[in-house]
Design a protein around this motif. Sequence first.
Motif, mmCIF file in Angstrom:
data_model
loop_
_atom_site.group_PDB
_atom_site.id
_atom_site.type_symbol
_atom_site.label_atom_id
_atom_site.label_comp_id
_atom_site.label_asym_id
_atom_site.label_seq_id
_atom_site.Cartn_x
_atom_site.Cartn_y
_atom_site.Cartn_z
ATOM 1 N N ASP A 155 4.304 8.245 4.999
ATOM 2 C CA ASP A 155 5.407 7.289 5.135
ATOM 3 C C ASP A 155 5.539 6.725 6.545
ATOM 4 N N ALA A 156 5.021 7.458 7.536
ATOM 5 C CA ALA A 156 5.131 6.977 8.921
ATOM 6 C C ALA A 156 4.437 5.629 9.095
ATOM 7 N N THR B 160 4.873 -3.462 -2.042
ATOM 8 C CA THR B 160 3.500 -3.054 -2.371
ATOM 9 C C THR B 160 2.444 -3.944 -1.730
ATOM 10 N N SER B 161 2.861 -5.087 -1.198
ATOM 11 C CA SER B 161 1.912 -5.985 -0.534
ATOM 12 C C SER B 161 1.755 -5.679 0.949
ATOM 13 N N ASN C 231 1.661 0.040 3.927
ATOM 14 C CA ASN C 231 2.273 0.913 2.926
ATOM 15 C C ASN C 231 1.197 1.833 2.343
ATOM 16 N N SER C 232 1.091 3.035 2.877
ATOM 17 C CA SER C 232 0.025 3.945 2.439
ATOM 18 C C SER C 232 0.394 4.731 1.179
ATOM 19 N N LYS D 33 -4.910 2.223 -0.499
ATOM 20 C CA LYS D 33 -5.893 3.279 -0.310
ATOM 21 C C LYS D 33 -6.561 3.146 1.058
ATOM 22 N N GLY D 34 -7.116 4.244 1.522
ATOM 23 C CA GLY D 34 -7.829 4.233 2.789
ATOM 24 C C GLY D 34 -6.903 4.314 3.992
#
Length: 338
Positions: free
Chosen positions: A249-250, A272-273, A277-278, A282-283
């Motif tokens: 979340d950081a 979500t764009s 936002n991890s 992904k990655g």
Amino acid sequence: MKRILLVLLVLVVLAAGGVAGTFFWAESQVKQAAAPPGAPTVEFTVSKGVTGRGLGPQLASQGLIRDARLWRWHLFRRGSFAPKAGRHAVSPSMTMAEIATALEGNPIPDDVPFVIVEGWRLRDTDAALVTAGLIKPGAYIAAASQPARFTAPFTLPRATLEGYLYPETYRVVPGAFKVEELIQRQLDTFTERFYAPQKAAIERSGRSLHEVVVMASMLEREEPVPAQRPLVAGILWKRVDKGFPLGVDATSRYELAEWNDRLAFLQRLRDTSDPWNSRHRKGLPPGPIGAPSVESLQAALAPKPSEFWYYLHDAERRLHPSRNAEEHEALRRKYNVY
């Protein structure tokens, strides 16, 4: 009469010999240091308006010279003497001539400590520099956004030096502060503390230096206990390698004006764009999210393998890893972490 003249001549010769003896004795004494070679260097302060003769008792009281009278003799023989007000580095192992030369040189700069905290973003350091009265707002960010202006024994990123500017306490001179010099010192410290001693290990790791720095910046925020960071690093690298979202979340806080702005943070989590936002992406994130310490850098470079895929922290910030989603959800309920 001849006898009287002979006595006077003898007295004159003796007096001359005494003066000559005193002269040679004084000359030999001023060439001797107050202490043997290797005595530690100390700071001696020359006050504004003090005379050269007036420094003698101060030097003697601090054990830097043997005798204030010999100091006066040295100044008499030396001729001109213009000490500069301020702090000077001298040693009792120095001769009077060396001490006098040192006191005429430039004094030690009046520097002060400036602390850059682990995990700080460029914007956080910029704000602290502004508060300290060292720069105008945005000057640090602007300079750090031009990596080509700086040097390092590794390839610097093109856009920003975020993550590479080592967090440490640096001594700065308020009246002569240059933001570019601070940034170069931070890069040099990063090289000294991490890159140089770990260069071979980085090359063997299969990760790029930039990937290690990005991971380390997340570890700095994710795990408060340095000893636990290798375990967390192992979990996060496993997610990256298997193509799972990191769920750190950081990363969603990185672009917030205020790191702890909860409302803005929750809005970011729902976006979500957002490339930061991890939870959904992904990655690794687009870049480092702050300045990692050497402990985090080493943990990112040498992660600890484990059977765990998840982790959380309880209200006391203690780490609780889990092997699967079911265990993770049970821990979330147990510690009320949502």
